[in-house]
Design a protein around this motif. Structure first.
Motif, PDB file in Angstrom:
ATOM      1  N   SER A 100       0.864  -1.188   0.000  1.00 28.52           N
ATOM      2  CA  SER A 100       0.000   0.000   0.000  1.00 28.52           C
ATOM      3  C   SER A 100       0.896   1.232   0.000  1.00 28.52           C
ATOM      4  O   SER A 100       2.007   1.199   0.537  1.00 28.52           O
ATOM      5  CB  SER A 100      -0.872   0.020   1.247  1.00 28.52           C
ATOM      6  OG  SER A 100      -1.783  -1.039   1.213  1.00 28.52           O
ATOM      7  N   GLU A 127      -4.501   2.215   7.641  1.00 28.54           N
ATOM      8  CA  GLU A 127      -4.243   1.488   6.399  1.00 28.54           C
ATOM      9  C   GLU A 127      -5.122   0.235   6.373  1.00 28.54           C
ATOM     10  O   GLU A 127      -5.040  -0.586   7.277  1.00 28.54           O
ATOM     11  CB  GLU A 127      -2.753   1.114   6.342  1.00 28.54           C
ATOM     12  CG  GLU A 127      -2.262   0.679   4.976  1.00 28.54           C
ATOM     13  CD  GLU A 127      -2.723  -0.683   4.544  1.00 28.54           C
ATOM     14  OE1 GLU A 127      -3.232  -0.815   3.420  1.00 28.54           O
ATOM     15  OE2 GLU A 127      -2.585  -1.635   5.340  1.00 28.54           O
ATOM     16  N   LEU A 137      -1.035   6.997   5.787  1.00 28.54           N
ATOM     17  CA  LEU A 137      -1.506   5.702   6.292  1.00 28.54           C
ATOM     18  C   LEU A 137      -0.780   5.260   7.561  1.00 28.54           C
ATOM     19  O   LEU A 137       0.439   5.395   7.680  1.00 28.54           O
ATOM     20  CB  LEU A 137      -1.326   4.630   5.210  1.00 28.54           C
ATOM     21  CG  LEU A 137      -2.036   4.937   3.889  1.00 28.54           C
ATOM     22  CD1 LEU A 137      -1.702   3.877   2.852  1.00 28.54           C
ATOM     23  CD2 LEU A 137      -3.543   5.058   4.089  1.00 28.54           C
TER      24      LEU A 137
HETATM   25  P1  AMP Z   1      -4.782   7.608  -3.751  1.00 33.12           P
HETATM   26  O1  AMP Z   1      -5.249   6.714  -4.842  1.00 33.12           O
HETATM   27  O2  AMP Z   1      -3.436   7.260  -3.260  1.00 33.12           O
HETATM   28  O3  AMP Z   1      -4.923   9.039  -4.156  1.00 33.12           O
HETATM   29  O4  AMP Z   1      -5.780   7.378  -2.541  1.00 33.12           O
HETATM   30  C1  AMP Z   1      -7.156   7.659  -2.676  1.00 33.12           C
HETATM   31  C2  AMP Z   1      -7.831   7.658  -1.329  1.00 33.12           C
HETATM   32  O5  AMP Z   1      -7.736   6.365  -0.762  1.00 33.12           O
HETATM   33  C3  AMP Z   1      -7.227   8.592  -0.318  1.00 33.12           C
HETATM   34  O6  AMP Z   1      -8.271   9.140   0.462  1.00 33.12           O
HETATM   35  C4  AMP Z   1      -6.331   7.689   0.512  1.00 33.12           C
HETATM   36  O7  AMP Z   1      -6.118   8.168   1.823  1.00 33.12           O
HETATM   37  C5  AMP Z   1      -7.117   6.422   0.519  1.00 33.12           C
HETATM   38  N1  AMP Z   1      -6.238   5.264   0.646  1.00 33.12           N
HETATM   39  C6  AMP Z   1      -5.220   4.990  -0.191  1.00 33.12           C
HETATM   40  N2  AMP Z   1      -4.581   3.862   0.191  1.00 33.12           N
HETATM   41  C7  AMP Z   1      -5.234   3.403   1.287  1.00 33.12           C
HETATM   42  C8  AMP Z   1      -5.046   2.282   2.122  1.00 33.12           C
HETATM   43  N3  AMP Z   1      -4.070   1.393   1.894  1.00 33.12           N
HETATM   44  N4  AMP Z   1      -5.897   2.115   3.152  1.00 33.12           N
HETATM   45  C9  AMP Z   1      -6.897   3.004   3.357  1.00 33.12           C
HETATM   46  N5  AMP Z   1      -7.129   4.065   2.596  1.00 33.12           N
HETATM   47  C10 AMP Z   1      -6.298   4.297   1.571  1.00 33.12           C
END
Ligand code: AMP
Ligand code: MG
Length: 406
Positions: free
Chosen positions: A189, A208, A194
């Motif tokens: 991830s 996370e 996170l």
């Molecule tokens: P991103 O695609 O990295 O822009 O993430 C999109 C959304 O998903 C954001 O609100 C992140 O905080 C959330 N997010 C990304 N990775 C995780 C994860 N491993 N666990 C929980 N939420 C996540």
């Protein structure tokens, strides 16, 4: 700025892309008890018959049927009992006319005997037995090969190995089975925000969860998950974290860092490194990436938890099941009527979380289309599939469901 292919890929074509990337897993011979949920890669023939020898189906006495003709409560037949044959006795003790051997369930039928009198129809005598009923020839016998003939094909390639199959193959004395190896999936991830569950959260941080969901989904279909948890949005941290693990795995799954914003760490790190970033005509789960990073097949899923989960469900799960040789790669589908109206973007296949009520044959949308709505997902038992060319499902309209339960 990294290049992004803007052309939208269809769900079906991206499914095919992911399946081709994952390919077939190699065949290996695993101990039978380790094969639960795996798929037979070759037909299995029986090395022995089952039962392997004629034996007794009851605790009682091995007799000749002619020796107990006319026996009754009033006129029992008395027979001497020269031998006791418990289960597991391996020497051969022929039965002489006019005698009975005491015999237990599963013990070999003595030559000369043709029937078993169950103990309840006797006085249970040890030196001599009184038999209170006549028995026709063949009573309470289990015949050699009655279940399986030696050399018969008993299970075919493609059979999913559940408890009944494993128990049966053990009964045939087979120690190992040809199966496709469990996929070893590395899970990473990404996101500076996170925090691992169990640690305190500062304002602006979240727990996370994607790696937990994806690892469980990998294990559910028979894979082995190796979770690296999370790296911050820093390309060097990503390279360094992956470096020691590139060799021992069949697939790398990353989540996050593939959208259109800044700090898209996965896109920044893997563009030009064998990974192509595309957009798929699906909601949620549009931004996807696939390719091979330094020899390791990689799928980059979007970060929003519902998007990551749906990406696994739609693209990765069928590819891994196919790689395992499983003939059933798709979930059960179900038609239902929508309990309320739903809107969906034109040109995208939308998957809404839903609850299917078998009694009313209704699908109830749970939560909205937002891809951060984790509680709604956890309370669902199906996905409501709204096709690309449908922009509104009216209340009471027919919908197709992808069932998340058996
Ligand atoms: P991103 O695609 O990295 O822009 O993430 C999109 C959304 O998903 C954001 O609100 C992140 O905080 C959330 N997010 C990304 N990775 C995780 C994860 N491993 N666990 C929980 N939420 C996540
Ligand atoms: Mg992120």
């Amino acid at each position: 700025m990294p290049n992004t292919t803007t052309r939208l890929r269809s769900v079906d074509s991206y499914r095919a892309t992911v399946s081709a990337l994952v390919g077939d897993l190699p065949i290996e011979h695993l101990p039978v008890p380790d094969c639960l949920g795996l798929v037979l890669a070759e037909d299995v023939t029986a090395p022995i018959a089952l039962p392997p020898f004629d034996n007794s189906a009851m605790d009682g006495y091995a007799v000749r049927s002619v020796d107990v003709v006319g026996a009754s409560e009033e006129n029992p037949v008395k027979l001497p009992v020269p031998e006791d044959i418990p289960a597991g006795r391996t020497d051969v003790v022929p039965l002489l006319p006019g005698t009975a051997h005491r015999i237990m369930t599963g013990a070999p039928l003595p030559p000369g005997a043709d029937s078993i009198v169950q103990v309840e129809l006797t006085d249970s005598g040890v030196e001599q037995v009184r038999v209170f009923a006549a028995v026709p020839i063949g009573t309470h016998l289990r015949r050699t090969g009655e279940d399986v003939r030696e050399g018969a094909t008993v299970l075919t390639a493609g059979t999913v190995l559940g408890p009944p199959q494993l128990g049966f193959l053990a009964a045939l004395g087979i120690p190992r089975l040809p199966v496709r190896r469990r996929p070893r999936v590395l899970i990473l991830s990404t996101g500076t925000e996170l925090v691992e569950p169990g640690k305190p959260l500062a304002h602006g941080q979240i727990y996370e969860s994607n790696s937990v969901h994806i690892a469980a989904a990998v294990q559910e279909i028979g894979g082995v998950a190796h979770v690296l948890r999370s790296v911050p949005d820093d390309t060097d941290a990503l390279y360094e974290t992956l470096e020691p693990h590139l060799k021992e795995h069949d697939l790398l799954i990353t989540t996050g860092g593939v959208s259109a914003g800044a700090y898209e760490v996965v896109k920044d790190a893997l563009t030009g490194e064998g990974v192509e970033f595309v957009r798929v005509a699906v909601q949620p789960g549009g931004p996807q990436g696939f390719g091979t990073y330094r020899g390791l097949p990689v799928l980059t899923l979007p970060g929003n938890p519902v998007s990551a989960a749906l990406s696994f469900e739609l693209f990765v799960r069928p590819a891994l099941l196919a790689a395992l040789g499983n003939p059933q790669i798709d979930r059960r589908r179900q038609r239902a009527t929508a309990s309320s109206s739903m809107k969906s973007p034109a040109g995208r296949r939308q998957y809404r979380r839903g609850y299917y009520d078998a009694g009313t044959v209704q699908a109830v949308p749970v939560g909205g289309p937002g891809s951060h709505l984790l509680a709604a997902f956890a309370q669902s038992n199906c996905l409501i599939e709204i096709p690309e060319d449908v922009t509104e499902v009216p209340e009471g309209g027919e919908v197709d469901l992808v069932m998340l339960i058996p």
